[in-house]
Write a protein that holds these residues in place. Structure first.
Motif, PDB file in Angstrom:
ATOM      1  N   ASP A  26      -3.551  12.722   5.439  1.00  0.00           N
ATOM      2  CA  ASP A  26      -2.701  12.730   4.250  1.00  0.00           C
ATOM      3  C   ASP A  26      -2.626  11.352   3.599  1.00  0.00           C
ATOM      4  O   ASP A  26      -2.294  11.241   2.419  1.00  0.00           O
ATOM      5  N   GLN A  27      -2.937  10.319   4.342  1.00  0.00           N
ATOM      6  CA  GLN A  27      -2.920   8.955   3.816  1.00  0.00           C
ATOM      7  C   GLN A  27      -4.317   8.467   3.421  1.00  0.00           C
ATOM      8  O   GLN A  27      -4.486   7.293   3.079  1.00  0.00           O
ATOM      9  N   LEU A  28      -5.275   9.385   3.454  1.00  0.00           N
ATOM     10  CA  LEU A  28      -6.659   8.999   3.151  1.00  0.00           C
ATOM     11  C   LEU A  28      -7.018   9.421   1.734  1.00  0.00           C
ATOM     12  O   LEU A  28      -6.736  10.544   1.315  1.00  0.00           O
ATOM     13  N   ASN A  53      -7.889   3.964   3.293  1.00  0.00           N
ATOM     14  CA  ASN A  53      -6.720   4.264   4.114  1.00  0.00           C
ATOM     15  C   ASN A  53      -5.493   3.646   3.440  1.00  0.00           C
ATOM     16  O   ASN A  53      -5.312   2.427   3.451  1.00  0.00           O
ATOM     17  N   ARG A  54      -4.644   4.470   2.851  1.00  0.00           N
ATOM     18  CA  ARG A  54      -3.465   3.973   2.147  1.00  0.00           C
ATOM     19  C   ARG A  54      -2.246   3.841   3.059  1.00  0.00           C
ATOM     20  O   ARG A  54      -1.189   3.379   2.618  1.00  0.00           O
ATOM     21  N   GLY A  55      -2.388   4.295   4.292  1.00  0.00           N
ATOM     22  CA  GLY A  55      -1.254   4.255   5.213  1.00  0.00           C
ATOM     23  C   GLY A  55      -1.252   3.019   6.088  1.00  0.00           C
ATOM     24  O   GLY A  55      -2.086   2.110   5.959  1.00  0.00           O
ATOM     25  N   ASN A  56      -0.291   2.987   7.022  1.00  0.00           N
ATOM     26  CA  ASN A  56      -0.136   1.868   7.949  1.00  0.00           C
ATOM     27  C   ASN A  56      -0.690   2.168   9.335  1.00  0.00           C
ATOM     28  O   ASN A  56      -0.589   1.335  10.235  1.00  0.00           O
ATOM     29  N   ALA A  57      -1.279   3.364   9.500  1.00  0.00           N
ATOM     30  CA  ALA A  57      -1.817   3.755  10.803  1.00  0.00           C
ATOM     31  C   ALA A  57      -3.306   3.433  10.882  1.00  0.00           C
ATOM     32  O   ALA A  57      -4.042   3.480   9.891  1.00  0.00           O
ATOM     33  N   TYR A  58      -3.743   3.113  12.075  1.00  0.00           N
ATOM     34  CA  TYR A  58      -5.156   2.848  12.329  1.00  0.00           C
ATOM     35  C   TYR A  58      -5.901   4.172  12.453  1.00  0.00           C
ATOM     36  O   TYR A  58      -5.425   5.105  13.108  1.00  0.00           O
TER      37      TYR A  58
END
Length: 371
Positions: A26-28, A53-58
């Motif tokens: 969902d953050q891609l 990758n717009r999120g903070n997760a690896y």
């Protein structure tokens, strides 16, 4: 103590397992593009795949997969596999840090003229334990247009050059009443049809029109695919049309373009392109030749009817058709006569089926006549 540590570790693994996979997708943001969507046959082109990758997760594992037409020759950029439903898949793997973007480039080529669609880019993300992959499809249509090859036939250039020469000479023999640059006194040697009665009525005596013979001739290029014949013959007509338009550009002859072929994809009004000259005009016609289908959208009789009703006729008509059709040529001749010009008919070279290496009898048939 050991049991408490194992319980704590199991809770962490469970949380990571539940939070990974789909939620990461969902953050891609994934996109694909073709920087140069208009290419020559066998010319290499690029498909650029962008992942962000717009999120903070690896994201430790991502698998991307691009669906491409089956006719595409993949040169580099990923692993290739066949799609049982048609086409091919190109795929690869990567990883992304938080807030990181990445671009992958696939290089390929197409050998056959036409309009090709690139529809779907999908990305899969693995969960923490590697037990499953969640997949997300990004469907954005991209187009690639492959132009027709040039017709390697010197006879086209020779016949076309002779036709343009005859057309220029014809302009001096038969004056064009449209190209009036002024008026002069009637001397008695001019034909009565050249007298301008509206100018003479102003009380200045009889005045005749003064024509401009220096204006270059112009032609209408008409491509016909409304024919019961092999598709290969129609494909050769697209190549002839490209060669003719290229030669007209080189000679500086203004031309309009008309066809009964169906156009695939949005390109505007391409079936009837007004008179013009120059790189933009030529490129627009070339793109249409790449997008055009071998199926007609109207009959050739309707095509010429539209041309004559709109009075969109030039002093010369170059008719390109798969094979000889006397009814078609009579209609084209009458249309050329309405424009006060000449007709040149070019037909596709015949298909040699016995020996592909023996092309001594193969050539573009041509016939020119005054209308």
């Amino acid at each position: 103590m050991t049991a408490l540590f194992l319980v704590f570790a199991a809770i962490i693994v469970f949380v990571l397992q539940r939070s990974s996979g789909r939620r990461e997708l969902d953050q891609l943001d994934a996109r694909h593009s073709i920087p140069n969507p208009l290419v020559e046959p066998d010319e290499q082109f690029k498909i650029v795949i962008s992942l962000e990758n717009r999120g903070n997760a690896y994201m430790p594992f991502l698998r991307w997969r691009e669906h491409v037409p089956g006719e595409m020759q993949v040169i580099s950029g990923g692993n290739v596999s066949d799609d049982k439903r048609g086409g091919k898949f190109i795929d690869g793997t990567t990883w992304l840090r938080p807030r990181q973007g990445l671009m992958k480039t696939v290089v390929g080529s197409m050998s056959k003229r036409g309009r090709y669609i690139f529809r779907e880019l999908s990305v899969s993300c693995g969960d923490f334990l590697g037990m499953r992959e969640d997949r997300l499809a990004f469907t954005v249509i991209r187009e690639l247009v492959v132009l027709p090859r040039e017709m390697p036939d010197q006879q086209v250039d020779q016949v076309l050059g002779g036709f343009l020469g005859d057309l220029s000479v014809n302009r001096f023999i038969f004056e064009d009443p449209i190209l009036t640059v002024g008026f002069r006194e009637y001397t008695g040697r001019e034909p009565m049809k050249d007298i301008s009665w509206t100018q003479s009525a102003r009380g200045r005596g009889l005045l005749v029109r003064n024509y401009d013979h220096t204006v270059e001739p112009s032609v209408s290029v008409v491509l016909n695919v409304d024919c019961d014949c092999e598709e290969e013959l129609k494909e050769r007509c697209f190549s002839i049309a490209r060669t003719v338009c290229r030669r007209l550009e080189e000679q500086g002859v203004k031309y309009s373009f008309h066809t009964d072929a169906m156009i695939l994809g949005g390109i505007g009004s391409w079936r009837n392109v007004p008179q013009g000259l120059g790189g933009q005009h030529f490129r627009f016609i070339l793109e249409g030749l790449g997008r055009a289908s071998c199926r007609p959208v109207i009959s050739w009789s309707s095509l010429f009817e539209d041309m004559t009703n709109s009075q969109d006729l030039e002093p010369g008509i170059i008719l390109i058709t798969p094979k000889r059709d006397l009814a078609l040529e009579r209609t084209a001749s009458r249309a050329a006569g309405m424009g006060g010009g000449m007709l040149l008919t070019l037909t596709a070279p015949p298909i040699v089926k016995n020996d592909a290496s023996d092309d001594s009898d193969e050539g573009t048939a041509a016939e020119g006549r005054s209308a």
